[in-house]
Design a protein around this motif. Structure first.
Motif, PDB file in Angstrom:
ATOM      1  N   LEU A 182     -17.942  32.728  -9.341  1.00 26.66           N
ATOM      2  CA  LEU A 182     -16.519  32.773  -9.007  1.00 26.66           C
ATOM      3  C   LEU A 182     -15.765  33.823  -9.805  1.00 26.66           C
ATOM      4  O   LEU A 182     -14.834  34.447  -9.308  1.00 26.66           O
ATOM      5  N   GLY A 183     -16.153  34.033 -11.057  1.00 24.27           N
ATOM      6  CA  GLY A 183     -15.417  34.997 -11.868  1.00 24.27           C
ATOM      7  C   GLY A 183     -14.075  34.434 -12.319  1.00 24.27           C
ATOM      8  O   GLY A 183     -13.826  33.223 -12.293  1.00 24.27           O
ATOM      9  N   GLU A 184     -13.188  35.336 -12.726  1.00 26.40           N
ATOM     10  CA  GLU A 184     -11.909  34.915 -13.282  1.00 26.40           C
ATOM     11  C   GLU A 184     -10.973  34.404 -12.196  1.00 26.40           C
ATOM     12  O   GLU A 184     -11.046  34.844 -11.047  1.00 26.40           O
TER      13      GLU A 184
ATOM     14  N   LEU B   2     -10.242  34.731  -4.021  1.00 34.76           N
ATOM     15  CA  LEU B   2     -10.853  35.489  -5.103  1.00 34.76           C
ATOM     16  C   LEU B   2     -11.158  36.907  -4.628  1.00 34.76           C
ATOM     17  O   LEU B   2     -11.799  37.109  -3.593  1.00 34.76           O
ATOM     18  N   GLY B   3     -10.695  37.886  -5.388  1.00 33.97           N
ATOM     19  CA  GLY B   3     -10.974  39.274  -5.021  1.00 33.97           C
ATOM     20  C   GLY B   3     -12.442  39.600  -5.147  1.00 33.97           C
ATOM     21  O   GLY B   3     -13.017  40.364  -4.374  1.00 33.97           O
ATOM     22  N   SER B   4     -13.079  39.029  -6.105  1.00 32.83           N
ATOM     23  CA  SER B   4     -14.522  39.120  -6.270  1.00 32.83           C
ATOM     24  C   SER B   4     -14.966  37.714  -6.649  1.00 32.83           C
ATOM     25  O   SER B   4     -14.393  37.120  -7.560  1.00 32.83           O
TER      26      SER B   4
ATOM     27  N   ALA C  56     -11.955  22.892  -5.460  1.00 32.23           N
ATOM     28  CA  ALA C  56     -12.164  22.810  -4.013  1.00 32.23           C
ATOM     29  C   ALA C  56     -12.307  24.237  -3.494  1.00 32.23           C
ATOM     30  O   ALA C  56     -11.516  25.120  -3.847  1.00 32.23           O
ATOM     31  N   THR C  57     -13.333  24.465  -2.657  1.00 35.46           N
ATOM     32  CA  THR C  57     -13.665  25.827  -2.238  1.00 35.46           C
ATOM     33  C   THR C  57     -13.742  25.904  -0.718  1.00 35.46           C
ATOM     34  O   THR C  57     -14.281  25.010  -0.067  1.00 35.46           O
TER      35      THR C  57
ATOM     36  N   ILE D 248     -13.567  33.876  -0.195  1.00 39.51           N
ATOM     37  CA  ILE D 248     -13.696  32.623  -0.938  1.00 39.51           C
ATOM     38  C   ILE D 248     -12.325  32.225  -1.480  1.00 39.51           C
ATOM     39  O   ILE D 248     -11.693  32.984  -2.223  1.00 39.51           O
ATOM     40  N   LYS D 249     -11.881  31.043  -1.093  1.00 43.47           N
ATOM     41  CA  LYS D 249     -10.583  30.517  -1.511  1.00 43.47           C
ATOM     42  C   LYS D 249     -10.831  29.278  -2.368  1.00 43.47           C
ATOM     43  O   LYS D 249     -11.640  28.417  -1.999  1.00 43.47           O
ATOM     44  N   VAL D 250     -10.139  29.204  -3.533  1.00 42.88           N
ATOM     45  CA  VAL D 250     -10.340  28.076  -4.443  1.00 42.88           C
ATOM     46  C   VAL D 250      -8.992  27.475  -4.834  1.00 42.88           C
ATOM     47  O   VAL D 250      -7.946  28.127  -4.757  1.00 42.88           O
TER      48      VAL D 250
END
Length: 680
Positions: free
Chosen positions: A81-83, A256-258, A296-297, A355-357
């Motif tokens: 997921l990263g930052e 998430l951008g990355s 939640a993703t 990807i949305k969190v």
């Protein structure tokens, strides 16, 4: 003269030598009386005869016999997921002049207190003063966070009636007193003036409670102003542009951008197979999504190079925190382009994913190393078509030998014959859009003589898209092989081998093959032998027990072979067949290994006259007399075997092809003249 006779002196044996003449046989025979048309024997419209042997379904091959597309596509990725971003925070603190004066000398503080009467006075100057540490927080939205990026703006506003010299500010976490910012200096401020300094706090750990150390480096004072101990200096902190590597925080909904971006579903159709495009009639993209995060993703996948009802295939995969979700995306009636990657323009299907969190408003323990795993596959799709290059797969026909079991028959045959144009035809229906090169080798052998088929490699016809199925045939005959010579040998054994090769002359990268979900190769075999041939003194010899020899105990028989004066057979024929026959009958003594006598009957039937094409133009008359004389019958008592030698020859001396038609006729008559010596 003697008048009496002694009858006892007369012999008790009697001898008669009559002559018998009678017709033995008469007939009118056509070839159609001997050979009847059926599935094997065929008469053309002009009555020419062909022997045809058919074998259905010698090949019935389907797509699954060559290729396995049951799980052709796959993707297995773990997305770190990263930052994550989290909300800004803000806090402020007002420091009164009264609070500042607590750190003055007693005399200076007393002076300030005496001037707080509501009237203008000279504002006394004061020296550098450390006011200690001031508490900020708790801030909302996090408890602690390790920042990958972020800014902290420190702002000071001078609400005093006197100017302030530089102000030094130092920010710490509470309660561990770890540094948030180094000490910063706010330049001198006039009354009512404010200033701020942004501090990059990337790489710092922040907590939701902070301590701010404030040092006033003094004030020059002011003249004729109100001195109010409730006047303040306001200090504020504002965190913004915050991204966390880890921590306990509330993660607002965000894309998430990355790792959001692009990926590729790889196709694995088999070695050297390059698929460029295709269409799926029914099928699905199966997925398994595994969450390794408390967030939640939602993963939104888009297949941009697919088209279903004019739009690309899309799906939102919702994954609850720390759970696994299985499902599928319909690919019914979907076309796909697998060639858009310029570095590998085949076997690759682009995937765009987003990807949305979110933590759903709850504090969670987050780490940028949290992972969401996504597995995609395409189980057992029902394919309409695939276009590409399907390799140069080779299927070998293993070397083998067929023994014809003609050895015993051929030992009794001399001379030669030749069938003009036998053929083997492969009739087929083909819906594989792939060229297939066939190599077939056969070598017939009879004793020291061998004949090679000499068939050049050939290619099976195949459909060219948009045509999906063709019907065609391939014929092996005298124009492309030595089949006629091989069959006419005839062989006692045939050794054969061969192979089939896909794309025999098409290099990789030429992706113009097609296969269809219902691709099928069905073939039947048809062996045809037109009755056009020549026979040159073909002799067949057969040895049998001598049936003329008297059996032991037959001394009283009135008719014995050795008592036969002569046996004459007269044969008259009008032959409309392009085939003549001769006969030899040999008395043979197997103990002495010698021929005792021979009856030779050449040209019992003479072959008919034929034209240049080999067709009979006129029947030929012949008359043959076969004499079995007394000497022959006498020697038959010494022979234990009889050898019959039949010789056949076709019209033209056996050197040209003749044709057989069902309306050929043979008229014949046989008369028998016999003179036996009958002894009683």
């Amino acid at each position: 003269m003697k008048e009496t006779y002694n009858l006892d002196k007369l012999s008790d044996r009697m001898k008669l030598s009559p002559v018998f003449a009678f017709p033995a046989a008469k007939g009118n025979l056509t070839l159609s009386d001997i050979v009847k048309p059926d599935d094997t024997v065929r008469f053309d419209n002009d009555n020419f005869i062909r022997i045809v042997i058919k074998k259905d379904s010698v090949f019935d091959l389907r797509l699954k016999d060559f290729y396995n597309f049951s799980d052709i596509a796959s993707l297995d990725r773990g997305y770190i997921l990263g930052e994550v971003m989290f909300s800004d925070f803000h806090g402020s603190k007002s420091i009164t002049l009264d609070a500042i004066s607590l750190f003055f000398s007693s005399a200076l503080r007393a002076t300030f207190l005496s001037l707080d009467d509501g009237n203008p006075h000279d504002f006394p100057s004061f020296p550098s003063t450390n006011t200690g540490e001031h508490s900020f927080g708790p801030f909302a939205g996090f408890e602690n966070a390790l920042l990958s990026s972020g800014m902290l703006k420190i702002k000071v506003k001078n609400n005093l009636t006197a100017p302030l010299n530089d102000i030094k500010v130092h920010v710490y976490n509470s309660p561990d007193h770890s540094e948030v910012t180094p000490e910063v200096t706010i330049p001198s401020l006039l009354p009512g003036e404010s200033d701020s300094i942004p501090v990059n706090i990337a790489g710092r750990i922040i907590r939701n409670n902070m301590l701010v150390s404030v040092v006033f480096t003094g004030s020059p004072g002011a003249s004729n102003v109100i001195v109010d101990m409730d006047q303040t200096v306001d200090v504020s902190l504002q965190g913004y542009d915050l991204e966390a590597v880890s921590g306990r925080l509330i993660v607002p909904e965000q894309i998430l951008g990355s790792p959001s971006g692009k990926d590729t579903i790889d196709l694995d159709p088999g070695t050297d197979i390059e698929i460029e495009s295709g269409k799926i009639l029914t099928g699905s993209l199966a997925f398994t999504a595994i969450s390794g995060t408390p967030l939640a993703t939602t993963i939104k996948i888009t297949l941009p190079e697919t088209s279903r009802s004019g739009s690309p295939v899309q799906e939102n995969i919702i994954i609850p925190p720390l759970q696994t979700v299985n499902g599928s995306v319909s690919l019914n009636n979907t076309t796909a382009d697998f060639s858009t990657d310029i570095h590998k323009p085949y076997n690759r299907l682009p995937v765009n994913y987003e990807i949305k969190v979110s933590s759903g408003g709850n504090l969670v323990n987050f780490s940028s190393l949290d992972e969401v795993q996504l597995k995609l596959s395409m189980p057992d799709p029902d394919i309409d078509y695939l276009k590409g290059y399907f390799g140069q797969k080779i299927e070998e026909i293993e070397k083998d030998t067929i023994f014809t079991e003609l050895d015993d028959v051929l030992k009794k045959i001399t001379g030669s014959f030749h069938i003009a144009d036998p053929s083997i035809k492969l009739n087929y229906s083909n819906s594989f859009g792939i060229p297939v090169g066939i190599t077939f080798e056969a070598n017939g052998k009879r004793e020291s003589t061998a004949v090679n088929l000499d068939l050049a490699p050939f290619t099976i016809d195949y459909p060219a898209f948009p045509v999906r199925d063709i019907t065609s045939s391939f014929r092996i005959d005298k124009t492309n092989s030595k089949l006629a010579d091989l069959v006419s040998l005839p062989p006692t054994e045939v050794a054969f081998s061969g192979s089939g090769k896909l794309n025999p002359s098409t290099p990789p990268g030429t992706r113009n093959n097609y296969v269809f979900g219902n691709s099928r190769f069905i073939a039947s075999l048809e062996i045809e032998v037109p009755l056009e041939l020549w026979i040159n003194n073909l002799q067949f010899a057969d040895t049998v027990d001598n049936f003329l020899k008297s059996d032991e105990g037959d001394d009283d028989s009135p008719l014995k072979p050795e008592n036969m004066e002569y046996f004459r057979l007269k044969i008259t024929a009008s032959n409309g067949f392009p085939l003549g026959a001769s006969l030899k009958v040999i008395l043979y003594d197997s103990l002495a290994a010698s021929n005792l006598d021979t009856i030779n009957a050449p040209d019992i039937i003479k072959p008919a006259l034929v034209d240049a094409s080999g067709k009979v133009t006129a029947a030929v008359e012949s008359e043959t007399i076969i004499d079995f004389d007394k000497d022959f019958f006498s020697k038959s008592e010494q022979a234990d075997k009889m050898i019959f030698v039949f010789t056949l020859i076709t019209s033209g001396g056996g050197n040209k092809n003749v044709k057989f038609y069902s309306d050929y006729k043979l008229n014949f008559r046989a008369n028998l003249l016999v003179k036996p010596n009958l002894i009683f």
